[in-house]
Structure formats: structure tokens, C-alpha cells
Design a protein around this motif. Structure first.
Motif, PDB file in Angstrom:
ATOM      1  N   LEU A   1      53.471  46.338  46.407  1.00  0.00           N
ATOM      2  CA  LEU A   1      54.080  45.038  46.152  1.00  0.00           C
ATOM      3  C   LEU A   1      53.001  43.978  45.975  1.00  0.00           C
ATOM      4  O   LEU A   1      51.967  44.020  46.656  1.00  0.00           O
ATOM      5  CB  LEU A   1      54.992  44.643  47.321  1.00  0.00           C
ATOM      6  CG  LEU A   1      56.184  45.556  47.614  1.00  0.00           C
ATOM      7  CD1 LEU A   1      56.844  45.147  48.932  1.00  0.00           C
ATOM      8  CD2 LEU A   1      57.184  45.494  46.479  1.00  0.00           C
ATOM      9  N   LEU A   2      53.251  43.027  45.090  1.00  0.00           N
ATOM     10  CA  LEU A   2      52.353  41.892  44.973  1.00  0.00           C
ATOM     11  C   LEU A   2      52.377  41.083  46.261  1.00  0.00           C
ATOM     12  O   LEU A   2      53.422  40.938  46.899  1.00  0.00           O
ATOM     13  CB  LEU A   2      52.759  41.015  43.789  1.00  0.00           C
ATOM     14  CG  LEU A   2      52.169  41.379  42.412  1.00  0.00           C
ATOM     15  CD1 LEU A   2      52.543  42.784  41.995  1.00  0.00           C
ATOM     16  CD2 LEU A   2      52.616  40.372  41.354  1.00  0.00           C
ATOM     17  N   ASN A   3      51.216  40.596  46.653  1.00  0.00           N
ATOM     18  CA  ASN A   3      51.025  39.783  47.857  1.00  0.00           C
ATOM     19  C   ASN A   3      51.275  40.547  49.156  1.00  0.00           C
ATOM     20  O   ASN A   3      51.492  39.943  50.205  1.00  0.00           O
ATOM     21  CB  ASN A   3      51.899  38.521  47.822  1.00  0.00           C
ATOM     22  CG  ASN A   3      51.419  37.521  46.784  1.00  0.00           C
ATOM     23  OD1 ASN A   3      50.215  37.283  46.664  1.00  0.00           O
ATOM     24  ND2 ASN A   3      52.348  36.959  46.013  1.00  0.00           N
ATOM     25  N   ALA A   4      51.208  41.876  49.093  1.00  0.00           N
ATOM     26  CA  ALA A   4      51.343  42.694  50.299  1.00  0.00           C
ATOM     27  C   ALA A   4      50.053  43.432  50.623  1.00  0.00           C
ATOM     28  O   ALA A   4      50.052  44.358  51.419  1.00  0.00           O
ATOM     29  CB  ALA A   4      52.490  43.687  50.149  1.00  0.00           C
TER      30      ALA A   4
ATOM     31  N   VAL B   1      43.775  45.160  43.251  1.00  0.00           N
ATOM     32  CA  VAL B   1      44.849  44.202  43.481  1.00  0.00           C
ATOM     33  C   VAL B   1      46.064  44.624  42.665  1.00  0.00           C
ATOM     34  O   VAL B   1      45.940  44.901  41.462  1.00  0.00           O
ATOM     35  CB  VAL B   1      44.389  42.788  43.083  1.00  0.00           C
ATOM     36  CG1 VAL B   1      45.560  41.824  43.005  1.00  0.00           C
ATOM     37  CG2 VAL B   1      43.340  42.281  44.063  1.00  0.00           C
ATOM     38  N   PRO B   2      47.267  44.707  43.266  1.00  0.00           N
ATOM     39  CA  PRO B   2      48.452  45.092  42.495  1.00  0.00           C
ATOM     40  C   PRO B   2      48.760  44.083  41.396  1.00  0.00           C
ATOM     41  O   PRO B   2      48.682  42.874  41.612  1.00  0.00           O
ATOM     42  CB  PRO B   2      49.566  45.161  43.541  1.00  0.00           C
ATOM     43  CG  PRO B   2      49.084  44.332  44.687  1.00  0.00           C
ATOM     44  CD  PRO B   2      47.590  44.442  44.680  1.00  0.00           C
ATOM     45  N   THR B   3      49.127  44.599  40.223  1.00  0.00           N
ATOM     46  CA  THR B   3      49.243  43.784  39.016  1.00  0.00           C
ATOM     47  C   THR B   3      50.441  44.227  38.196  1.00  0.00           C
ATOM     48  O   THR B   3      50.801  45.397  38.172  1.00  0.00           O
ATOM     49  CB  THR B   3      47.965  43.941  38.161  1.00  0.00           C
ATOM     50  OG1 THR B   3      46.816  43.705  38.968  1.00  0.00           O
ATOM     51  CG2 THR B   3      47.956  42.974  36.986  1.00  0.00           C
ATOM     52  N   PHE B   4      51.059  43.274  37.482  1.00  0.00           N
ATOM     53  CA  PHE B   4      52.060  43.563  36.456  1.00  0.00           C
ATOM     54  C   PHE B   4      51.423  43.334  35.082  1.00  0.00           C
ATOM     55  O   PHE B   4      50.530  42.502  34.925  1.00  0.00           O
ATOM     56  CB  PHE B   4      53.274  42.646  36.571  1.00  0.00           C
ATOM     57  CG  PHE B   4      54.130  42.869  37.780  1.00  0.00           C
ATOM     58  CD1 PHE B   4      54.159  44.079  38.443  1.00  0.00           C
ATOM     59  CD2 PHE B   4      54.939  41.845  38.268  1.00  0.00           C
ATOM     60  CE1 PHE B   4      54.953  44.280  39.560  1.00  0.00           C
ATOM     61  CE2 PHE B   4      55.746  42.023  39.377  1.00  0.00           C
ATOM     62  CZ  PHE B   4      55.749  43.245  40.030  1.00  0.00           C
TER      63      PHE B   4
ATOM     64  N   PRO C   1      46.455  43.285  55.230  1.00  0.00           N
ATOM     65  CA  PRO C   1      47.289  44.476  55.047  1.00  0.00           C
ATOM     66  C   PRO C   1      46.736  45.393  53.961  1.00  0.00           C
ATOM     67  O   PRO C   1      46.009  44.961  53.066  1.00  0.00           O
ATOM     68  CB  PRO C   1      48.650  43.900  54.650  1.00  0.00           C
ATOM     69  CG  PRO C   1      48.335  42.572  54.034  1.00  0.00           C
ATOM     70  CD  PRO C   1      47.135  42.051  54.778  1.00  0.00           C
ATOM     71  N   VAL C   2      47.101  46.669  54.032  1.00  0.00           N
ATOM     72  CA  VAL C   2      46.613  47.679  53.095  1.00  0.00           C
ATOM     73  C   VAL C   2      47.806  48.445  52.528  1.00  0.00           C
ATOM     74  O   VAL C   2      48.742  48.784  53.255  1.00  0.00           O
ATOM     75  CB  VAL C   2      45.653  48.669  53.787  1.00  0.00           C
ATOM     76  CG1 VAL C   2      45.134  49.700  52.784  1.00  0.00           C
ATOM     77  CG2 VAL C   2      44.485  47.929  54.434  1.00  0.00           C
ATOM     78  N   GLN C   3      47.770  48.726  51.231  1.00  0.00           N
ATOM     79  CA  GLN C   3      48.783  49.551  50.571  1.00  0.00           C
ATOM     80  C   GLN C   3      48.093  50.743  49.904  1.00  0.00           C
ATOM     81  O   GLN C   3      46.869  50.764  49.755  1.00  0.00           O
ATOM     82  CB  GLN C   3      49.542  48.744  49.523  1.00  0.00           C
ATOM     83  CG  GLN C   3      50.192  47.471  50.052  1.00  0.00           C
ATOM     84  CD  GLN C   3      51.003  46.766  48.984  1.00  0.00           C
ATOM     85  OE1 GLN C   3      52.163  47.087  48.741  1.00  0.00           O
ATOM     86  NE2 GLN C   3      50.402  45.787  48.324  1.00  0.00           N
TER      87      GLN C   3
END
Length: 436
Positions: free
Chosen positions: A331-334, A399-402, A366-368
Motif C-alpha cells: 500500500l502507498l504510505n505504508a 517505494v510503492p508506486t502507481f 514500517p516495512v512491506q
């Protein structure tokens, strides 16, 4: 940076200036020099000192910055971060002039795996490096950036293609040449004359006689911005992967001087990294050997060092959630995302992911995790290439991205800031980088 807002404001400024890999490296070098880093030439002798801060540039599009620790020298392990300066784009061909029905267009080649549909109906500018001959006969190069909207790729109206929303595809040879202007009857445009005029405008002291060649790409003039009802998102071109270049740079500029650290930002990742300035080329290995001093020192250095390859990750898209493994949809910002692939498309292993998780926990970040669906192909990064070329343990994170590889991508406003915090702790980590 004291908070995420300051970080993102400055990141937006960086992204707006860094319109090509050449401009990104020039801006990074400017910031490094302002922070006390000294430029080195690869064809000169180096006299490196404990506490020294240095950087070296190759091809104008790749850069390595490093600091020699006062408490722990290079052979005791280098804390390395890697990213890449290039992004998918439209690059101008060598003989680009196209004239049809009084319109002047430029032929372009697609660089990297670009999403082409988003390039239509955007306000485009042009930037890059130009080689030219001076009035005295000398060969020189200079960067140019028109900085204003000089072109567009107009869509075909739906009235002329009723199936556009069902089946329209893009032919990169004939559908995407950008439109620059209209020409009068009998009038012809010479692209090199246009470049000469731009060179004289940006570099009036160059005494340009003749434009010889160029490496130029179109880009979207819409500036990077924080968007969303609650300011949750960062929208910009070239987030993949200038966001990681900036994040690594900010962490490096907060180095405490004790351990030996390094940031490498390579060109040509989007086309495979095999070039003199790419991650599959000799640049990083050459610099590390000079830092180590001799073969024995180099062997000790690589065994005791670690590379964090920072490159954007795929966030789970709410409209396409089925494209992710159900347990690995970041998730973004997670939090930043550890990228794992058992087939070595990513270079993370349990030792390097463990180190990152330890550092992130100490920083309260946090880590994903991301693993591609088992029935889908996996992308890659400079991580496996660097691990294979240099032999250093490596972690892939991002970094998670769309919208990755679109002309305008989207990330969360907390994630890059949080990654920079962990990278700062990593650069300043006093212990060994390998498990005991």
C-alpha cells in the motif's frame, strides 16, 4: 530534512530540474559540492583521506559519491546504496525532421519500456546533451533544456476511431512523432539549426559553429506536485527512479563521517544496464578497487560490504488488485517495500532483508514485502546486476508506486521520506553488515 513536507517540497524541486539523466547528475553534483564533496577525475591519481568526501561522474549521466570513514575504513565494509538516473521516454532520432501537410514533427525512438498512451495530449518540452563544434574548431558538449512546452502528440479524435476505447493500440513508428509547429509553403525546418539557436541562448559564451550530434528526450512540462484530497500522493514524471536517487542523496548528506559510505546512480537501467555507465559496466567495480587500494583490500571490502538497491515497487492498484499476490500487495504510505524473487530477478536474501528490518525497526519505519504473482513475469533492478558484477550482498527495496513507466507516476508522500530515514541510519550504522 526535519519532516516529510520539507522532504517532498525539495524532492519536487529536484524532479523539476532533473529532466534527463544528464540534468539529474548535474543537479546531484551541484548539491554534493555545496555539501563539501570534491570531484574526482577517473583519468587522474586519487589521494583519498579518512573523512574525505568525493564524487566521480561518467558520461555525464552516472555518478558515484562516497565518503571515507574516520572510524571504519573501506576494507571494513562499505555501506552502499544504488539507484538509476534514466526513465522511459521518447528520444529524438538522428535525422528526425518530418513534414506533412504543413506540420513539422520529429521522429522519435522509444527508450525503455514506456507506457505510450499517456504521452498523448501532454505539453512536452525537450532536453539533453548536444555535441557541437566551436568557431575555433574544438569539439564541446553542453546540456540544453527548452523548459517550455514546444511540442505535443495529439490524439486521434474518437469520431475518427469509434473503437478507440475498446481496441486502440499505439504504433511507435507512426503514431507518436511529436508535433512542433506549422510551416509556410516551401518552408523547411532544420532541427540542428534549432538546437544551435537554443545552445546560443543557454550558453552564449560557447561560440557554437555547428551542431554535430545529440542525445535528447521529450518530457512532460507539468511540474511535480503533492496531490490528493488530504495531500497523500506525490505525482511526477521520472519517479522511477529519480525518487530513489534523491532519497539516497539526502541520506548520504546526513552521513556522520564514521563508516565508509557510497551512493551510485547509474544510467541505462531501463535498457538492460549494459554500457560503460550502466550497472553492468565497470564503473562501480573500478571505483571500489581504487578505494580499496589493492586486490586483497578489494576482496575484503566486497565481502564485508552491503548494497541497498533502491528502485520503485508496484503498489497494489485498487482497480487491478488481482494483478498482485493476495499476501503481497504493498500500500502507498505504508512503508518501503522489500522486493523478493527466488529466481534472482531481485537480489534480496534473508540476511540482507534481516538487516533492513532491524534498521527500519530502530527508526520506527514500517516495512512491506512484494513478491510477484507466481503466474506472472518479474521485473528486475540494478540489484542482481551489481551483486553479480561486484560480488556484494544486496537488498532490493523500493517505494510503492502507481503508473510505473507512465509519463506521470504516483507515490505516497510518506514512503520516500521514511526510506531516506532508514538509509541515513544504514549509512551511520556502526556494526558489521554481515550476520555473525
Amino acid at each position: 530534512m526535519e519532516n516529510a513536507q520539507q522532504f517532498n517540497d525539495d524532492l519536487c524541486q529536484f524532479l523539476t530540474v532533473a529532466t534527463t539523466p544528464f540534468h539529474a547528475v548535474a543537479e546531484m553534483a551541484r548539491r554534493l559540492q555545496a555539501a563539501g564533496y570534491s570531484p574526482l577525475a577517473e583519468d587522474a591519481d586519487w589521494s583519498l583521506k579518512a573523512g574525505g568526501r568525493y564524487y566521480v561522474i561518467r558520461n555525464g549521466s552516472s555518478i558515484i559519491a562516497f565518503g571515507i570513514g574516520t572510524d571504519a575504513g573501506p576494507v571494513e565494509g562499505v555501506r552502499m546504496v544504488g539507484a538509476h538516473t534514466d526513465s522511459p521516454c521518447l528520444m529524438v532520432k538522428p535525422a528526425p525532421e518530418r513534414q506533412s501537410h504543413g506540420y513539422f514533427q520529429l521522429g522519435v525512438e522509444v527508450y525503455g519500456g514506456a507506457l505510450l498512451n499517456p504521452w498523448f495530449d501532454r505539453d512536452l518540452s525537450l532536453a539533453g546533451r548536444v555535441s557541437f563544434q566551436c568557431a575555433g574548431g574544438a569539439l564541446r558538449t553542453a546540456l540544453i533544456d527548452f523548459r517550455r512546452a514546444i511540442a505535443t502528440v495529439p490524439s486521434l479524435a474518437i469520431h475518427l476511431d469509434r473503437e478507440a476505447n475498446k481496441s486502440r493500440s499505439v504504433n511507435p513508428q507512426k503514431d507518436i512523432p511529436p508535433l512542433l509547429c506549422q510551416l509556410g509553403e516551401g518552408e523547411k525546418a532544420d532541427f540542428r539549426d534549432i538546437l544551435r539557436a537554443q545552445l546560443l541562448e543557454e550558453h552564449p559564451d560557447c561560440a557554437v559553429d555547428k551542431v554535430l550530434d545529440y542525445e535528447l528526450c521529450f518530457y512532460d512540462t507539468q511540474a511535480a506536485a503533492v496531490i490528493g484530497l488530504q495531500g497523500d500522493f506525490l505525482a511526477s514524471a521520472r519517479l522511477d527512479n529519480l525518487l530513489s536517487c534523491y532519497t539516497g542523496l539526502q541520506a548520504l548528506l546526513q552521513w556522520d563521517g564514521k563508516a565508509t559510505v557510497l551512493l551510485v546512480c547509474n544510467d541505462h537501467e531501463e535498457v538492460g544496464s549494459l554500457s560503460a555507465a550502466g550497472a553492468q559496466g565497470p564503473m562501480l567495480g573500478s571505483v571500489l578497487k581504487r578505494i580499496a587500494g589493492d586486490l586483497a583490500g578489494y576482496s575484503a571490502l566486497t565481502e564485508r560490504s552491503m548494497m541497498i538497491s533502491a528502485d520503485n515497487a508496484h503498489g497494489i492498484h485498487p482497480n487491478y488488485a488481482d494483478r498482485h499476490d493476495e499476501n503481497h500487495g504493498p500500500l502507498l504510505n505504508a512503508g518501503p517495500v522489500i522486493k523478493i524473487n527466488s529466481n534472482q530477478r531481485y537480489a534480496s536474501n534473508s540476511e540482507t532483508t534481516g538487516m533492513y528490518r532491524m534498521l527500519a525497526a530502530a527508526e520506527g519505519v514500517p516495512v512491506q514485502s512484494f513478491v510477484v504473482r507466481t503466474d506472472m513475469a518479474c521485473g528486475s533492478t540494478i540489484g542482481p546486476i551489481t551483486a553479480g558484477e561486484v560480488g556484494v550482498r544486496t537488498l532490493d527495496i523500493g517505494v510503492p508506486t502507481f503508473g510505473m513507466h507512465s509519463i506521470r507516476e504516483l507515490a505516497g508522500t510518506q514512503d520516500a521520506y521514511n526510506l531516506s530515514r532508514v538509509l541515513r541510519r544504514y549509512y551511520n550504522f556502526a556494526g558489521p553488515l554481515a550476520a555473525s
